[in-house]
Design an enzyme around this catalytic site. Structure first.
Site, short mmCIF file in Angstrom:
data_model
loop_
_atom_site.label_atom_id
_atom_site.label_comp_id
_atom_site.label_asym_id
_atom_site.label_seq_id
_atom_site.Cartn_x
_atom_site.Cartn_y
_atom_site.Cartn_z
N ASP A 88 6.95 92.17 20.25
CA ASP A 88 8.00 92.87 20.99
C ASP A 88 8.56 94.03 20.19
OD1 ASP A 88 9.49 93.38 23.22
OD2 ASP A 88 10.68 91.55 23.15
N HIS A 107 5.16 87.53 25.13
CA HIS A 107 6.17 87.69 24.08
C HIS A 107 7.29 86.68 24.29
CE1 HIS A 107 7.34 90.30 27.36
NE2 HIS A 107 8.50 90.65 26.81
N HIS A 138 10.65 90.68 35.40
CA HIS A 138 11.37 91.03 34.18
C HIS A 138 12.70 90.28 34.27
CE1 HIS A 138 13.37 93.60 31.07
NE2 HIS A 138 12.21 93.32 30.49
N HIS A 170 9.51 86.01 30.67
CA HIS A 170 10.58 86.49 31.55
C HIS A 170 10.72 85.71 32.86
CE1 HIS A 170 12.17 90.07 29.50
NE2 HIS A 170 10.94 90.32 29.10
#
Length: 408
Positions: free
Chosen positions: A303, A234, A167, A213
């Site tokens: 998202d 995303h 992340h 990410h």
């Protein structure tokens, strides 16, 4: 004046024509979205509880997603995000992730007429036939496995079908996107030796690798190593918005080469690099990725419920037909639209399933203890770090009388 009125009527009729066509296509091929954070909203609002009246998903307010909105948006498949923040790393990340996965499972239990929990491409096809939302689990952040292949396998058995490798923080084995922005220091220069083992084990299990990410170095390392296509669940196109969360051109070329997939994010700061954006700019990203990486490389990863600012015209999940209408207006063919809606993701999923193998024994490699923060963890199993067995109280009790007799 007459000409202006006629032009306005023609424009309105044309818009209705494209939206009608979008609904016709989506009725045949529902949309699969790569990333929705509704479970995180339920955790924040209701501490993960679904049974309070206010948490009823048929009338849930204050979110981008509820059951009526999903139906209006022709969403037929959804990767629900099992997300826990980076601050849980080296603490309670595994527990928190399990609770979020349990929440997604309970959504299927409480609303069986709407959701069908899915763990395979065949399950998605079944959900389409039953007019339900195929509900899949995507774990957002490699910190959720606590650097353990055993935990990775356990999450797979519980239904996880993609994992985002990082992340917004490094794991001990993979670098995140903030490295590219200069906010974090590179730790693995992409993937560490153990990170490569994680990728291989995800291939063996049949877990889709998600590169949203991660740093560019991590993208490059995974795309050269993975035996199966990967996804960006995303993310958007860097060339159109120079945000480090987006995908640069040379990576899009690798996406094409590896038959991978970029599912476009709707967050304004990834779409326009500003606080404001609109539906047309999202379509620009879809166009750009299609043209550079190919029509097989594009999908949708809105998202929703994970971001605050969304483009005008895409206020919640019910607005998907408007975006599809815009693509049709831009001369996308019906086949290209259907591929972006669902078929591209289904192809990637099937190829991931094909690469997986039960004939290969589970990977039993472990990360070096020195590579992990150790404040909140024990070291059992690591010979050089295992705590020594301490003598109990009984030998001390026996020794004291003997010492007393000896002194006499």
């Amino acid at each position: 004046m007459w000409n202006w009125w006629l032009f306005s009527c023609l424009a309105l009729c044309t818009a209705d024509q494209f939206r009608d066509e979008a609904i016709r296509i989506m009725s045949q091929t529902p949309l699969i979205d790569g990333h929705n954070d509704l479970p995180w909203q339920i955790l924040k609002k209701f501490n993960g509880q679904l049974q309070p009246k206010e948490a009823n998903l048929t009338q849930l307010e204050g979110t981008h997603t509820n059951i009526p909105k999903l139906k209006a948006g022709f969403v037929g498949g959804q990767f629900w995000s099992a997300y826990v923040p980076c601050e849980t790393q080296n603490k309670d990340a595994v527990r928190r992730t399990l609770e979020q996965m349990d929440l997604i499972s309970r959504m299927c239990t409480i609303y069986p007429e709407t959701f069908l929990c899915a763990t395979s491409s065949a399950d998605i096809a079944q959900a389409f036939q039953e007019k339900k939302v195929a509900s899949l689990i995507g774990v957002e952040g490699g910190h959720s496995i606590d650097s353990s292949l055993g935990v990775l396998r356990a999450l797979y058995r519980l239904g996880m079908r993609y994992m985002t490798l990082t992340h917004s923080c490094n794991t001990p084995w993979a670098d995140n996107w903030l490295v590219d922005r200069g906010d974090d220091k590179p730790q693995s220069n992409g993937l560490s030796t153990f990170g490569k083992e994680v990728v291989k084990e995800m291939n063996r299990l049949g877990v889709i690798i998600d590169l949203s990410h991660v740093s560019v170095a991590t993208m490059e390392a995974v795309l050269s190593l993975s035996q199966a296509p990967v996804i960006f669940s995303h993310s958007s196109a860097y060339e159109l918005c120079h945000h480090k969360r987006n995908v640069p051109d040379h990576i899009l070329q690798l996406v094409n080469k590896t038959r991978s997939l970029v599912m476009v994010n709707f967050y304004n700061e990834y779409v326009s690099c500003q606080k404001e954006a609109n539906l047309s700019q999202v379509a620009d990203h879809l166009d750009y990725i299609k043209n550079l990486a190919g029509p097989g490389a594009v999908g949708f990863g809105g998202d929703y419920d994970g971001v605050d600012n969304l483009p005008t015209g895409l206020q919640d999940v019910s607005a998907y037909p408007d975006l599809i209408a815009e693509l049709l207006r831009r001369k996308w063919t019906e086949t290209e639209v259907k591929n972006a809606l669902a078929n591209n993701l289904l192809r990637v999923f099937r190829e991931v399933e094909k690469v997986s193998s039960n004939n290969i024994l589970p990977n039993e490699n472990v990360i070096e203890f020195s590579e992990m923060e150790s404040n909140c963890r024990t070291s059992y199993g690591y010979p050089d770090h295992s705590p020594q067995h301490q003598p109990g109280a009984l030998p001390v009790v026996l020794t004291l009388p003997l010492l007393y007799l000896w002194l006499l």
